[in-house]
Design a protein around this motif. Structure first.
Motif, PDB file in Angstrom:
ATOM      1  N   PHE A  82       0.843  -1.197   0.000  1.00 35.69           N
ATOM      2  CA  PHE A  82       0.000   0.000   0.000  1.00 35.69           C
ATOM      3  C   PHE A  82       0.883   1.254   0.000  1.00 35.69           C
ATOM      4  CE2 PHE A  82      -2.307  -3.442   2.041  1.00 35.69           C
ATOM      5  CZ  PHE A  82      -3.512  -3.426   1.347  1.00 35.69           C
ATOM      6  N   ASP A  83       0.279   2.397  -0.215  1.00 38.29           N
ATOM      7  CA  ASP A  83       1.040   3.658  -0.227  1.00 38.29           C
ATOM      8  C   ASP A  83       0.899   4.403   1.101  1.00 38.29           C
ATOM      9  OD1 ASP A  83       1.846   3.287  -2.895  1.00 38.29           O
ATOM     10  OD2 ASP A  83      -0.093   4.011  -3.607  1.00 38.29           O
ATOM     11  N   TRP A  84       0.732   3.664   2.174  1.00 38.29           N
ATOM     12  CA  TRP A  84       0.547   4.295   3.481  1.00 38.29           C
ATOM     13  C   TRP A  84       1.910   4.546   4.113  1.00 38.29           C
ATOM     14  CZ3 TRP A  84      -2.997  -0.398   4.751  1.00 38.29           C
ATOM     15  CH2 TRP A  84      -4.183  -0.290   4.020  1.00 38.29           C
ATOM     16  N   ASP A  85       2.125   5.771   4.568  1.00 40.94           N
ATOM     17  CA  ASP A  85       3.400   6.114   5.204  1.00 40.94           C
ATOM     18  C   ASP A  85       3.515   5.451   6.571  1.00 40.94           C
ATOM     19  OD1 ASP A  85       4.215   7.718   3.114  1.00 40.94           O
ATOM     20  OD2 ASP A  85       3.289   9.522   3.945  1.00 40.94           O
ATOM     21  N   ASP A  86       4.751   5.165   6.944  1.00 44.93           N
ATOM     22  CA  ASP A  86       5.048   4.595   8.261  1.00 44.93           C
ATOM     23  C   ASP A  86       4.907   5.680   9.327  1.00 44.93           C
ATOM     24  OD1 ASP A  86       5.881   2.485   9.933  1.00 44.93           O
ATOM     25  OD2 ASP A  86       7.957   3.192   9.892  1.00 44.93           O
ATOM     26  N   ILE A  87       4.553   5.279  10.535  1.00 38.23           N
ATOM     27  CA  ILE A  87       4.547   6.205  11.665  1.00 38.23           C
ATOM     28  C   ILE A  87       5.193   5.491  12.847  1.00 38.23           C
ATOM     29  CG2 ILE A  87       2.183   5.571  12.350  1.00 38.23           C
ATOM     30  CD1 ILE A  87       1.832   8.490  13.305  1.00 38.23           C
ATOM     31  N   ARG A  88       6.184   6.133  13.466  1.00 37.46           N
ATOM     32  CA  ARG A  88       6.921   5.497  14.560  1.00 37.46           C
ATOM     33  C   ARG A  88       6.058   5.446  15.815  1.00 37.46           C
ATOM     34  NH1 ARG A  88      10.349   6.603  18.925  1.00 37.46           N
ATOM     35  NH2 ARG A  88      12.147   5.209  19.072  1.00 37.46           N
ATOM     36  N   TYR A  89       6.054   4.281  16.461  1.00 32.86           N
ATOM     37  CA  TYR A  89       5.274   4.117  17.695  1.00 32.86           C
ATOM     38  C   TYR A  89       5.872   4.959  18.822  1.00 32.86           C
ATOM     39  CZ  TYR A  89       3.544   2.094  22.014  1.00 32.86           C
ATOM     40  OH  TYR A  89       2.991   1.932  23.271  1.00 32.86           O
ATOM     41  N   VAL A  90       5.013   5.693  19.506  1.00 30.76           N
ATOM     42  CA  VAL A  90       5.403   6.418  20.724  1.00 30.76           C
ATOM     43  C   VAL A  90       4.409   6.020  21.806  1.00 30.76           C
ATOM     44  CG1 VAL A  90       5.679   8.662  21.819  1.00 30.76           C
ATOM     45  CG2 VAL A  90       6.315   8.372  19.422  1.00 30.76           C
ATOM     46  N   GLY A  91       4.899   5.465  22.892  1.00 34.11           N
ATOM     47  CA  GLY A  91       3.994   5.045  23.955  1.00 34.11           C
ATOM     48  C   GLY A  91       4.710   4.184  24.968  1.00 34.11           C
ATOM     49  N   THR A 195      11.440   5.489  24.500  1.00 35.45           N
ATOM     50  CA  THR A 195      10.253   6.181  23.982  1.00 35.45           C
ATOM     51  C   THR A 195      10.646   7.379  23.118  1.00 35.45           C
ATOM     52  OG1 THR A 195       8.883   5.522  25.862  1.00 35.45           O
ATOM     53  CG2 THR A 195       8.172   7.458  24.628  1.00 35.45           C
ATOM     54  N   PHE A 196      11.569   8.197  23.622  1.00 37.37           N
ATOM     55  CA  PHE A 196      11.940   9.425  22.913  1.00 37.37           C
ATOM     56  C   PHE A 196      13.200   9.277  22.064  1.00 37.37           C
ATOM     57  CE2 PHE A 196       9.554  10.931  26.697  1.00 37.37           C
ATOM     58  CZ  PHE A 196       8.456  11.414  26.012  1.00 37.37           C
ATOM     59  N   GLY A 197      13.812   8.081  22.092  1.00 39.00           N
ATOM     60  CA  GLY A 197      14.967   7.816  21.241  1.00 39.00           C
ATOM     61  C   GLY A 197      16.197   8.619  21.611  1.00 39.00           C
ATOM     62  N   THR A 198      16.338   8.942  22.910  1.00 37.09           N
ATOM     63  CA  THR A 198      17.497   9.715  23.369  1.00 37.09           C
ATOM     64  C   THR A 198      17.685   9.506  24.866  1.00 37.09           C
ATOM     65  OG1 THR A 198      18.454  11.939  23.575  1.00 37.09           O
ATOM     66  CG2 THR A 198      16.070  11.776  23.774  1.00 37.09           C
ATOM     67  N   SER A 199      18.926   9.661  25.335  1.00 34.78           N
ATOM     68  CA  SER A 199      19.167   9.625  26.784  1.00 34.78           C
ATOM     69  C   SER A 199      19.469  11.031  27.309  1.00 34.78           C
ATOM     70  CB  SER A 199      20.335   8.677  27.110  1.00 34.78           C
ATOM     71  OG  SER A 199      21.477   9.059  26.368  1.00 34.78           O
ATOM     72  N   ASP A 200      19.328  12.024  26.425  1.00 33.54           N
ATOM     73  CA  ASP A 200      19.545  13.423  26.795  1.00 33.54           C
ATOM     74  C   ASP A 200      18.219  14.041  27.234  1.00 33.54           C
ATOM     75  OD1 ASP A 200      19.422  16.448  25.750  1.00 33.54           O
ATOM     76  OD2 ASP A 200      21.497  15.964  26.289  1.00 33.54           O
ATOM     77  N   ARG A 201      18.172  14.522  28.472  1.00 35.23           N
ATOM     78  CA  ARG A 201      16.905  15.030  29.024  1.00 35.23           C
ATOM     79  C   ARG A 201      16.356  16.224  28.249  1.00 35.23           C
ATOM     80  NH1 ARG A 201      16.622  14.723  35.590  1.00 35.23           N
ATOM     81  NH2 ARG A 201      17.010  12.477  35.816  1.00 35.23           N
ATOM     82  N   ALA A 202      17.249  17.136  27.879  1.00 37.63           N
ATOM     83  CA  ALA A 202      16.794  18.334  27.150  1.00 37.63           C
ATOM     84  C   ALA A 202      16.196  17.949  25.795  1.00 37.63           C
ATOM     85  CB  ALA A 202      17.953  19.313  26.976  1.00 37.63           C
TER      86      ALA A 202
END
Length: 321
Positions: A82-91, A195-202
């Motif tokens: 299909f032509d549906w774009d991917d969306i990264r899971y956040v949760g 979840t946020f793909g980083t270990s940097d708090r800011a």
């Protein structure tokens, strides 16, 4: 819209329901035994992309059953047809990347019931479609039940019209807490770094803000996320003007690591939440997996969950815009 597609035949499955004239899920099978191979399926999907999309919206759930879909790579090929774009899971759910657009579904303990929800309902951008593939069906339990969301709104408006409109007017505020690292012993154990793909708090705060949440750091290296105000129901284009119960009040109300209250700080009456939980269960479709099943859910129209299960159970997922 009547069913009309020579590349599929309509089947039946245990637990299906007819809701306002629509079969949920619509079961699509090979038109003949010689057409059950993966290549025939992919060709049928590519040739009927628009029609298939309309079926998912019309019926809210479409099940491909009886095709030779055996592994993550096969499933990814189906998603990419299909032509549906991917969306990264956040949760909060712990998940592992498997292959290209394919991830594991929630890796929390199989003994736990994952409550009904619209995927990423709290985030500003949520998937339109959740696609699930059963690689290993559970020996017992482990269903993925789903609920036509508009039916919950209809029932709640009938029984609690004033409370529903009060919450709708004020909006909802949610909070949930997450540790720094993943905890797979919990079905909501995804750490904030993953979840946020980083270990940097800011950087985590910047990414959280883009998703519509504010972070409060806790002394144990965890974080509390605050979201809101959020609406109680939503109306989406192309879905007959139905008000979807687009929230996670029951799943988060009064829980140990989460909360759901009105945006002005007032509590939602306990009896209202309890009755809503009953209505959701009454309206649910208890979908039972078979090996090779691929289930397309209209995430704007149905809540879904996971029943407790015996091992082994392996269900993979892809989410699309």
């Amino acid at each position: 819209m009547e069913f009309s597609c020579k590349d599929f035949k309509v089947g039946k499955c245990e637990g299906e329901k007819v809701v306002h004239g629509e079969t949920m899920p619509l079961v699509l099978q090979p038109p003949e035994p010689s057409k059950k191979d993966l290549e025939s399926l992919l060709l049928a999907l590519r040739n009927n992309k628009e029609w298939f999309d309309q079926m998912v919206i019309k019926n809210s759930a479409v099940l491909l059953r009886g095709f030779d879909v055996t592994k993550a790579e096969d499933f990814n090929d189906i998603v990419e047809a299909f032509d549906w774009d991917d969306i990264r899971y956040v949760g909060p759910a712990p998940r592992t990347h498997v292959y290209k657009r394919v991830w594991t579904a929630n890796e929390g303990p199989l003994s736990e019931f994952i409550y009904y929800h619209h995927e990423m309902v709290l985030i500003k951008e949520y998937p339109k479609k959740v696609i699930l593939f059963c690689e290993v069906p559970p020996p017992e339990g482990g269903q993925t039940p789903f609920v036509p969301s508009f039916r919950v709104t209809e029932q709640m408006l009938e029984e609690f019209p004033e409370v529903v409109e009060e919450i709708e007017e004020k909006g909802l505020k949610y909070t949930f807490t997450a540790l720094s690292k993943n905890d797979t012993s919990s079905m909501r154990g995804r750490g904030w770094e993953d979840t946020f793909g980083t270990s940097d708090r800011a950087e985590a705060e910047r990414r959280a803000k883009a998703l519509g949440m504010v972070l409060e750091w806790l002394p144990n290296s965890g974080v509390k996320a605050i979201l809101g105000p959020r609406s109680l129901t939503k109306v989406f284009e192309g879905r007959k003007g139905r008000r979807m119960w687009f929230n996670t009040v029951v799943g988060m109300h009064g829980k140990e690591i989460s909360s759901a209250i009105m945006a002005d700080g007032s509590e939602i009456p306990e009896k209202v939440v309890k009755r809503c939980e009953e209505i959701i269960e009454e309206e649910s479709i208890q979908f039972k997996w078979e090996k090779g099943d691929v289930l397309f859910l209209d995430n704007l129209a149905v809540l879904h969950g996971r029943r407790p299960s015996l091992a082994p159970r392996k269900v993979l997922v892809a989410t699309c815009k």
